[in-house]
Design a protein around this motif. Structure first.
Motif, short mmCIF file in Angstrom:
data_model
loop_
_atom_site.label_atom_id
_atom_site.label_comp_id
_atom_site.label_asym_id
_atom_site.label_seq_id
_atom_site.Cartn_x
_atom_site.Cartn_y
_atom_site.Cartn_z
N GLU A 16 0.84 -1.05 0.04
CA GLU A 16 0.04 -0.07 -0.03
C GLU A 16 0.74 1.29 -0.01
O GLU A 16 1.80 1.44 0.98
CB GLU A 16 -1.10 -0.07 1.26
CG GLU A 16 -1.65 1.29 1.36
CD GLU A 16 -2.59 1.80 0.37
OE1 GLU A 16 -2.41 2.92 0.03
OE2 GLU A 16 -3.49 0.99 0.07
N ASP A 17 0.84 2.12 -0.91
CA ASP A 17 1.58 3.30 -1.01
C ASP A 17 1.44 4.31 -0.17
O ASP A 17 2.16 5.16 0.33
CB ASP A 17 1.59 3.90 -2.53
CG ASP A 17 0.03 4.19 -2.92
OD1 ASP A 17 -0.88 3.35 -2.81
OD2 ASP A 17 -0.08 5.22 -3.50
N ASP A 18 0.06 4.37 0.46
CA ASP A 18 -0.47 5.36 1.40
C ASP A 18 -0.11 4.63 2.89
O ASP A 18 -0.53 3.90 3.26
CB ASP A 18 -1.77 5.75 1.40
CG ASP A 18 -2.40 6.80 2.15
OD1 ASP A 18 -1.99 6.93 3.74
OD2 ASP A 18 -3.05 7.41 1.91
N GLU A 19 0.99 5.52 3.41
CA GLU A 19 1.77 5.24 4.81
C GLU A 19 0.44 4.95 5.58
O GLU A 19 0.55 4.08 6.38
CB GLU A 19 2.70 6.30 5.19
CG GLU A 19 3.45 5.63 6.41
CD GLU A 19 4.55 6.65 6.81
OE1 GLU A 19 5.03 6.46 8.14
OE2 GLU A 19 4.95 7.57 5.99
N THR A 20 -0.35 6.10 6.05
CA THR A 20 -1.30 5.98 6.76
C THR A 20 -2.14 4.64 6.80
O THR A 20 -2.37 4.38 7.77
CB THR A 20 -2.29 7.16 6.78
OG1 THR A 20 -1.28 8.51 6.82
CG2 THR A 20 -3.35 7.56 8.19
N ARG A 22 -1.44 1.91 5.18
CA ARG A 22 -0.87 0.80 5.50
C ARG A 22 -0.49 0.57 6.85
O ARG A 22 -0.87 -0.40 7.45
CB ARG A 22 0.75 1.06 4.64
CG ARG A 22 1.55 -0.10 4.62
CD ARG A 22 2.81 -0.10 3.79
NE ARG A 22 3.64 0.97 4.42
CZ ARG A 22 3.95 2.25 3.82
NH1 ARG A 22 3.42 2.32 2.53
NH2 ARG A 22 4.73 3.00 4.29
N ASP A 62 -3.00 -2.90 -2.82
CA ASP A 62 -3.83 -1.80 -3.57
C ASP A 62 -3.59 -2.14 -5.13
O ASP A 62 -2.52 -2.58 -5.63
CB ASP A 62 -3.09 -0.46 -3.17
CG ASP A 62 -4.15 0.60 -3.61
OD1 ASP A 62 -5.10 0.39 -3.98
OD2 ASP A 62 -3.77 2.02 -3.33
#
Length: 133
Positions: A16-20, A22, A62
């Motif tokens: 998942e590229d979105d850290e939050t 993920r 994702d």
């Protein structure tokens, strides 16, 4: 009111590229008993697959990410770990994902945002071979 969270002990590779997002998914799956390996992109996921010494049971990725799509990640990971199951997730609807050719209609998929108990149940279903999209 949601029921109790389903649990497991398998190993999941989360991409998942979105850290939050993920971090949240990793925390939820860890609380459900899973070992979670996480990657911010496809290259990191491939590196984990090459280097991780034990089995990885599920790729949770994702669909739409920069540089390498989730579909490409899954395809490249399958060459390294052919027995790994795959669950795709996206903020796009499953109809849009299928219509634009990202996935076929039978591919295990969960739409974001999702309730955390729904994610846990979907992961369990895919691991157990009960994966209806």
């Amino acid at each position: 009111m949601p029921g109790p969270m389903v649990r497991g002990t398998e190993t999941i590779l989360l991409v998942e590229d979105d850290e939050t997002v993920r971090r949240l998914i990793r925390e939820v799956l860890h609380k459900c008993g899973y070992e979670v390996l996480d990657a911010a992109d496809g290259d990191a996921a491939l590196s984990i697959c090459e280097q991780y010494p034990k089995g990885i049971d599920l790729l949770l990725t994702d669909v739409v990410m920069p540089r390498m799509s989730g579909r490409e990640v899954a395809s490249r990971v399958a060459a390294l770990r052919p027995d790994m199951k795959v669950l795709f997730m996206s903020g796009y609807t499953d109809d849009a994902i299928v219509h634009h050719g990202f996935l076929d209609a039978e591919t295990p998929f969960i739409q974001k945002p999702f309730a955390l108990d729904v994610l846990a149940r979907k992961v369990r279903d895919v691991l157990d071979g009960r994966s209806q999209s």
